[in-house]
Design a protein around this motif. Structure first.
Motif, PDB file in Angstrom:
ATOM      1  N   ALA A 135       0.624  -1.032   0.013  1.00  0.00           N
ATOM      2  CA  ALA A 135      -0.135   0.199  -0.273  1.00  0.00           C
ATOM      3  C   ALA A 135       1.047   1.418   0.127  1.00  0.00           C
ATOM      4  O   ALA A 135       0.509   2.263  -0.330  1.00  0.00           O
ATOM      5  CB  ALA A 135      -0.921  -0.018   1.457  1.00  0.00           C
ATOM      6  N   SER A 179      -7.677 -12.852  -3.332  1.00  0.00           N
ATOM      7  CA  SER A 179      -8.459 -12.030  -4.613  1.00  0.00           C
ATOM      8  C   SER A 179      -9.800 -12.719  -4.920  1.00  0.00           C
ATOM      9  O   SER A 179     -10.771 -12.939  -4.191  1.00  0.00           O
ATOM     10  CB  SER A 179      -7.479 -11.641  -5.638  1.00  0.00           C
ATOM     11  N   VAL A 190      -7.654 -10.980   0.850  1.00  0.00           N
ATOM     12  CA  VAL A 190      -8.080 -10.031  -0.258  1.00  0.00           C
ATOM     13  C   VAL A 190      -9.047 -10.440  -1.124  1.00  0.00           C
ATOM     14  O   VAL A 190      -8.848 -10.107  -2.245  1.00  0.00           O
ATOM     15  CB  VAL A 190      -6.735  -9.526  -0.744  1.00  0.00           C
ATOM     16  N   THR A 193     -11.324   2.175  -6.909  1.00  0.00           N
ATOM     17  CA  THR A 193     -10.372   1.117  -7.078  1.00  0.00           C
ATOM     18  C   THR A 193      -9.267   1.445  -8.236  1.00  0.00           C
ATOM     19  O   THR A 193      -9.568   2.326  -9.129  1.00  0.00           O
ATOM     20  CB  THR A 193     -10.842  -0.348  -7.455  1.00  0.00           C
ATOM     21  N   HIS A 201      -6.697  -9.370   5.227  1.00  0.00           N
ATOM     22  CA  HIS A 201      -6.780  -8.264   4.328  1.00  0.00           C
ATOM     23  C   HIS A 201      -5.813  -7.123   4.332  1.00  0.00           C
ATOM     24  O   HIS A 201      -4.960  -7.014   5.506  1.00  0.00           O
ATOM     25  CB  HIS A 201      -7.990  -7.472   4.262  1.00  0.00           C
ATOM     26  N   ASP A 207      -5.612  -1.779   0.385  1.00  0.00           N
ATOM     27  CA  ASP A 207      -5.752  -2.463  -0.828  1.00  0.00           C
ATOM     28  C   ASP A 207      -6.496  -1.533  -1.562  1.00  0.00           C
ATOM     29  O   ASP A 207      -7.768  -0.981  -1.477  1.00  0.00           O
ATOM     30  CB  ASP A 207      -6.701  -3.965  -0.543  1.00  0.00           C
ATOM     31  N   ARG A 215      -7.197  -2.657  -5.205  1.00  0.00           N
ATOM     32  CA  ARG A 215      -7.698  -3.498  -6.032  1.00  0.00           C
ATOM     33  C   ARG A 215      -8.875  -4.186  -5.574  1.00  0.00           C
ATOM     34  O   ARG A 215     -10.003  -4.073  -6.274  1.00  0.00           O
ATOM     35  CB  ARG A 215      -6.537  -4.809  -6.452  1.00  0.00           C
ATOM     36  N   GLU A 269      -0.024  -2.845   4.167  1.00  0.00           N
ATOM     37  CA  GLU A 269      -0.023  -3.722   2.841  1.00  0.00           C
ATOM     38  C   GLU A 269      -1.299  -3.242   2.161  1.00  0.00           C
ATOM     39  O   GLU A 269      -2.241  -2.780   2.691  1.00  0.00           O
ATOM     40  CB  GLU A 269       0.118  -5.161   3.414  1.00  0.00           C
ATOM     41  N   GLY A 270      -1.270  -3.698   0.804  1.00  0.00           N
ATOM     42  CA  GLY A 270      -2.449  -3.784  -0.225  1.00  0.00           C
ATOM     43  C   GLY A 270      -2.746  -5.048  -0.616  1.00  0.00           C
ATOM     44  O   GLY A 270      -3.243  -5.816   0.240  1.00  0.00           O
ATOM     45  N   HIS A 271      -2.665  -5.004  -1.859  1.00  0.00           N
ATOM     46  CA  HIS A 271      -3.538  -6.320  -2.425  1.00  0.00           C
ATOM     47  C   HIS A 271      -2.195  -7.440  -2.617  1.00  0.00           C
ATOM     48  O   HIS A 271      -1.815  -7.817  -3.565  1.00  0.00           O
ATOM     49  CB  HIS A 271      -3.930  -5.975  -4.032  1.00  0.00           C
TER      50      HIS A 271
END
Length: 669
Positions: free
Chosen positions: A114, A522, A546, A560, A608, A612, A614, A642-644
């Motif tokens: 992220a 995802s 996620v 997004t 998650h 994120d 995405r 963190e992200g995706h």
């Protein structure tokens, strides 16, 4: 050992490899019944080994004072040169552009996904001199308060020490150009001044002129195949294909100037490779086809961009010498007899089941990279004159290949008869009977699992679980029928493909029906939630990483990153692949997990990233709240930085340990 091959160690690189050997020795000395979680997470001591065109030196990434920096190694002498000295960034991807110069981009492994502000394009000499920034990083753009455009490596310029062909969207964000870029002076020469617009792929002739292209209309997704007879000739529109119909992909020109293309126009399913007749404006000789797999540009239709051609050309003569096939296992078909013989020798000598790829070098030697589902890999140099194979480096030397899990290629029939390719990873030292199972579902969903060292599957297998990884309908690389069979089938027949694979393993006696869990990231997280809702009697637990919890949000959440970057194309594709939120709203709601919380009975772990973009964390929060309202709150783990996906080593360790504890609690070892 095979008589036709001599296998020796490369002792000249002892200094370079000592760190990896020390780690391996320490791991052996402290051997435990279970491989430590940290061993699946730690970065290689030497990563992304890449040889220079001559083969006299190679570059690699190595940790220096806590940062991944670029090293260059003289193969004969074993001399090591550190050519970058970043203290606040890490070198990411890199490429040789000549014998003495490299280009690379950066990232930051101390920040979560992220917070990444890397990217850019830099160049440096193999001795560490001549450094130059060719394209700014995201942080550079943010500091300058401007929108960041991209310049990325496209291909080398043979015979040039300093120039590359680069892909650039500086002139138009939606229609990238190709430029000739001098990495010392920064001079840019536009190659595609008369860009036909919205180009997704370019093909250059031997003189490095753009002569063929494939463009895609972002609103209709119709594609156009363009061709011109010379660099100054006008572009000719040779074929227009409606959305989701076979198109003609330009791959490459050979030394005679013949254009190779990939298309499914003939089969209406699997892409094959042809020569193209530009005079007649039609396909010519068929060069290659496969009954099970696409031969063409491998890419994700949600994220159009340059994809690598499967054709292999001699870098000096530009003669076609080979073809790579992304099958159940990757393989290379060599048209050149001497390379075909070397390939056969490597396949006979190196560990059974490994994928062995060759890279011919200018000095006659051949780089051999070997890896497999049960082998994290090694790099060798093969000298055909001496029949000598030297191990250069084994980047993950601390991992004991003898303890690795076996990975099998599996095919089974879905309930409607469609064949589903899959991989089954089996825990080492256990008979393949009545095993606990984790069905680990890949993301995308327009992607695929491959036969490779997969740390997730190997970690789960090391804890005693069989791991099923199905390439359900909608996965790519198996033809358009397999791909399009998944359209508007999320949570429906796509979900049945997973269930049917598990049912076969249970029927065959491989899996214990009372110890089955499902997980993935995802789309794999979405499939986890839908699996728990549709098959409450089958799954004893689920791990949503996620994951998507509402199909309409996939199109309606305008913040997004995907919808922001290509709003028109994203919407057009997703309306066909997932559903139209107006006309298909009822069916999309009926297969959105957050609205099916009452049907979910099994324990759930949600993981998650707070940043994120995405699949924004609202998906996870809505699922958590819906289950909590039913009196069944899930276990919850959020990484704020963190992200995706998860980049930080400490976070990945925590991720694996949490999964390990969750599975041990619900389906045991």
């Amino acid at each position: 050992m095979k008589k036709h091959l001599l296998l020796v160690k490369n002792i000249t690189l002892a200094l370079l490899l000592s760190a990896g050997a020390a780690v391996a020795a320490e791991t052996t000395a402290l051997l435990k019944p279970l491989t430590p979680v940290e061993d699946f997470v730690r970065r290689p001591k030497l990563d992304r080994i890449t040889f220079s065109p001559s083969g006299k030196q190679f570059a690699a990434l190595s940790e220096v004072k806590g940062r991944m920096n670029l090293l260059v190694v003289d193969v004969a002498k074993g001399d090591i040169r550190q050519v970058s000295s970043f203290e606040s960034n890490d070198v990411a991807g890199f490429r040789w552009i000549s014998e003495q110069r490299l280009v690379f981009s950066v990232t930051d492994y101390r920040r979560g996904l992220a917070e990444q502000t890397g990217g850019g394009l830099m160049a440096v000499d193999a001795d560490g001199r001549g450094g130059r920034t060719l394209s700014p990083t995201q942080q550079d753009c943010m500091l300058a308060n401007k929108i960041c455009r991209s310049t990325e490596f496209f291909e080398r310029v043979p015979g040039s020490e300093d120039e590359i062909i680069a892909w650039s969207n500086e002139r138009s964000a939606d229609s990238p150009d190709l430029i000739r870029l001098n990495t010392r002076t920064g001079k840019r020469t536009l190659i595609t001044e008369d860009n036909p617009g919205s180009v997704r792929h370019w093909a250059l002739d031997r003189e490095l002129q753009a002569r063929a292209a494939l463009s895609v209309d972002s609103n209709t997704l119709a594609s156009t195949f363009w061709y011109r007879d010379s660099e100054r000739a006008p572009w000719r529109k040779l074929a227009v294909s409606p959305a989701f119909q076979p198109e003609i992909e330009p791959l490459a020109f050979d030394k005679e100037g013949s254009l190779y293309v990939a298309t499914a126009l003939e089969s209406k399913d699997k892409k094959a490779i042809y020569k193209f007749d530009p005079v007649a404006g039609k396909l010519g000789e068929k060069i290659a086809a496969h009954p099970r797999f696409d031969l063409g540009l491998a890419e994700n239709p949600r994220n159009p961009g340059r994809a690598a051609s499967p054709l292999i050309f001699d870098p000096l003569t530009h003669a076609l010498i080979g073809l790579r096939i992304d099958g159940d296992k990757s393989e290379t078909v060599w048209f050149e007899e001497k390379l075909a013989k070397v390939q056969a020798a490597m396949d006979a000598t190196l560990p059974k089941g490994n994928v062995n790829s060759l890279q011919p070098l200018a000095d006659g030697q051949i780089v051999v990279n070997t890896s497999g589902g049960s082998d994290p890999g090694a790099t060798y140099l093969y000298d055909p004159l001496k029949a000598e194979l030297r191990e250069i480096v084994r980047p993950r030397a601390w991992l004991d290949r003898a303890q690795a899990a076996e990975v099998r290629v599996l095919r089974y029939k879905a309930r409607d008869g469609l064949e589903i390719p899959a991989y089954l990873t089996l825990p080492s030292g256990k008979e393949a009977k009545k095993l606990p199972l984790v069905a680990w579902i890949h993301g995308g969903p327009w992607a695929r699992d491959e036969y490779r060292w997969d740390p997730d599957a190997q970690f789960l297998a090391s804890r005693g679980y069989a791991v099923l990884q199905p390439n359900y309908r909608g996965s790519m690389g198996f033809g358009s029928k397999h791909l399009y069979a998944g359209f508007k089938q999320l949570g429906q027949s796509m979900q049945d493909d997973v269930t049917d694979g598990i049912a076969k393993l249970i029927a065959d006696g491989v899996v214990d029906a009372e110890r089955v869990c499902i997980g993935g990231a995802s789309y794999g997280g979405y499939a986890t939630l839908m699996g728990l809702a549709r098959e409450p009697g089958l799954f004893k637990c689920g791990i949503d990483v996620v994951g998507v919890s509402d199909l309409t949000w996939w199109l309606e959440l305008g913040y997004t990153d995907f919808n922001q970057s290509t709003a028109a194309g994203a919407g057009a594709f997703l309306r066909e692949a997932i559903g139209n939120p107006v006309t298909d709203r009822a069916i999309m709601d009926a297969h959105s997990p957050r609205q099916l919380a009452a049907k979910i009975k099994a324990p759930l772990l949600i993981i998650h990233g707070a940043g994120d973009r995405r699949v924004p964390i609202v998906h996870a929060e809505a699922m958590r709240d819906a289950l909590s309202a039913q009196g069944r709150p899930p276990e919850w783990l959020v990484f704020p930085d963190e992200g995706h996906g998860f980049m930080l080593e400490a976070n990945r360790i925590a991720y694996y340990k949490r999964i390990e504890a969750f599975l041990a609690k619900h389906i045991g070892r």
